[in-house]
Design an enzyme around this catalytic site. Structure first.
Site, PDB file in Angstrom:
ATOM      1  CE  LYS A 173      -7.147-128.331 -37.653  1.00  0.00           C
ATOM      2  NZ  LYS A 173      -8.379-127.935 -36.898  1.00  0.00           N
ATOM      3  CD  GLU A 247       0.080-114.264 -34.697  1.00  0.00           C
ATOM      4  OE1 GLU A 247       0.110-114.748 -33.535  1.00  0.00           O
ATOM      5  OE2 GLU A 247      -0.855-113.565 -35.133  1.00  0.00           O
ATOM      6  CB  CYS A 281      -2.853-112.904 -31.497  1.00  0.00           C
ATOM      7  SG  CYS A 281      -2.933-112.065 -33.085  1.00  0.00           S
TER       8      CYS A 281
END
Length: 488
Positions: A173, A247, A281
């Site tokens: 997804k 994460e 990130c």
């Protein structure tokens, strides 16, 4: 719109629910895709379960699985330009960044194609000539793989490639904001020969991912995204004691000592903070600069930030693109307003660029704040936008304390010409990746992941494969003899 892929069949949503995908540079609709409901979630997970339990995939050899991954890598090379353009349209990043992403995805598939064949387990010395004791690795089972919107194809590849290399079946997804290249990846895996049910694709917002995580037939969940969602996934996966790999972002320090190569450190500080408009990130959003060069560094950083060319990702002149959505831009703008109210000094950016070419897209100028303190939300929380805060330090110990003063621990960097200091500081930083005199590179063969609120588990490297494996001890007594444990 047959965008869902379940048990080898491309399908539309049974409820007829669809959503628009926007180009962040223009705000225009570039695609309309199906949104899965609970019926599709159950069908996809059950297809993956059947393919794992009854199909031939888990019994294929590592060489066969590696062949599938190599074929996929070859197809990625073939379609590189199309994929890079789609990634740019979908995320707003520059076309050059999109090309780099596709090359990195290709390298990840090739790395795990090679690594799969080297995973032969190990022999354990049982202390007896008549015993053969082996540790073997087997696939976990059905894996739910949920990727973020900032690096849609790259982050998904970090999950799909090792999961398939280990012999698992998967349900993918992508983010509902940026699903297009993942749809293409599933088509390439199908073209490469993935058996029916081994790779399944669901699209839609957060409730689709929640339904995947809650499904009792899912054995492992791998998620990259926000901390709050990561907590919810851990809670849901606790029912049934399913495995998770998370994460969850970072608030990453970029420490600059006065003895560094000034111009190089300045150039990399800009790249660390503003590549992909800071929607990374591991972005170097916390710049920590030694007193001797602090004022000059901030002034030069702000002047350079003001000259960064913001624009449409497909424009060759663009150096950084828009934010991914109007909602996300509004969130970043609230952080900027709060920082000004808290007393941080705005040195560059802080607002939207002016001009007709910017009116429809979700643009925000690269922003620099100085006079920042640790109690400010903009310093402590992940902003995920083109914003860098600058703090100052005097001694090495101060730099380490500032760099570690965060609930996150994903990545960080240290800039110095003193090799001993570089190793000391790198060793002291509580972050999963530490760069010395560099920023942002990663290697498929080197583990990636964080400490603290940045998540649990590792992607990439041998550990990235191990996340998708179970270890089994096989103990064989070659010449058993009666022991007469009981006299009766």
């Amino acid at each position: 719109m047959k965008d869902l892929h379940i048990d080898g069949i491309w399908a539309d949503a049974s409820a007829g629910t669809h959503s628009d995908v926007l180009n962040p540079s223009t705000g225009e609709v570039i695609a309309t895709v199906a949104e899965a409901g609970r019926e599709e979630v159950d069908a996809a997970v059950r297809a993956a379960e059947r393919a794992f339990d009854q199909g031939p995939w888990r019994r294929t050899t590592a060489a066969e699985r590696g062949t599938l991954l190599r074929r996929t890598a070859d197809l990625l090379v073939r379609d590189r330009e199309e994929l890079a353009r789609t990634e740019s349209l979908d995320t707003g990043k520059t076309l050059d960044e999109g090309r780099i992403d596709i090359d990195d995805v290709t390298n990840v598939f090739r790395y795990y194609a090679d690594l799969a064949g080297k995973d032969a387990g190990r022999v354990v010395d049982a202390g007896s000539a008549t015993v053969v004791s082996r540790i073997v690795h087997e696939p976990v089972g059905v894996c739910a793989l949920i990727a973020p919107w900032n690096y849609p194809l790259l982050q998904m590849s970090w999950k799909v490639a090792p999961a398939l290399a280990a012999g698992n079946t998967v349900v993918l997804k992508p983010s509902e904001v940026t699903p297009l290249t993942t749809i293409k990846l599933v088509a390439l895996l199908e073209e490469a020969g993935a058996p029916h049910g081994v790779v399944n694709l669901l699209l839609g917002p957060g409730h689709v991912g929640a339904a995947m995580v809650e499904h009792p037939a899912v054995d492992l969940v791998s998620f990259t995204g926000g901390y709050a969602t990561g907590e919810k996934i851990m809670t849901a996966a606790a029912k049934g004691v399913r495995r998770v790999a998370l994460e969850l972002g970072g608030k990453n320090p970029n420490v600059v000592f006065a003895d560094t190569d000034y111009d190089t450190a300045l150039d990399y500080a800009l790249m660390a903070a503003f590549v992909h408009s800071g929607q990374v990130c591991s972005a170097g959003a916390r710049l920590i600069v030694q007193d001797e060069i602090h004022d000059r560094f901030v002034a030069d950083l702000a002047a350079r930030a003001d000259r960064i060319r913001v624009g449409d990702g497909l424009d060759p002149a663009t150096e950084t693109g828009p934010l991914v959505s109007a909602q996300h831009r509004a969130k970043v703008e609230r952080y900027i307003e709060d920082a000004i109210e808290a007393g941080a000094t705005l040195r560059a950016g802080g607002g939207r660029p002016e001009g007709p070419q910017y009116e429809s897209g979700f643009f925000l100028r690269p922003t620099v704040f100085s006079d920042c303190t640790r109690d400010m939300a903009i310093v402590r929380e992940e902003v995920f936008g083109p914003v860098v805060t600058v703090e100052r330090f005097t001694e090495e110990a101060d730099a380490i304390a500032l760099a570690n003063d965060t609930e996150y621990g994903l990545a960080g960097a240290v800039w110095t010409s003193d090799a001993s200091r570089a190793q000391r500081v790198a060793g002291a930083l509580r972050h999963g990746t530490v760069w010395i005199n560099d920023y942002h590179p990663y290697l498929p063969q080197a583990e990636w992941g964080g400490f603290g609120r940045s998540g649990i588990g590792r992607e990439l490297g041998p550990s990235g494969l191990a996340e998708y494996q179970e270890s089994k001890h096989v103990y064989q007594n070659i010449d058993p003899v009666p022991q007469h444990w009981f006299k009766g």
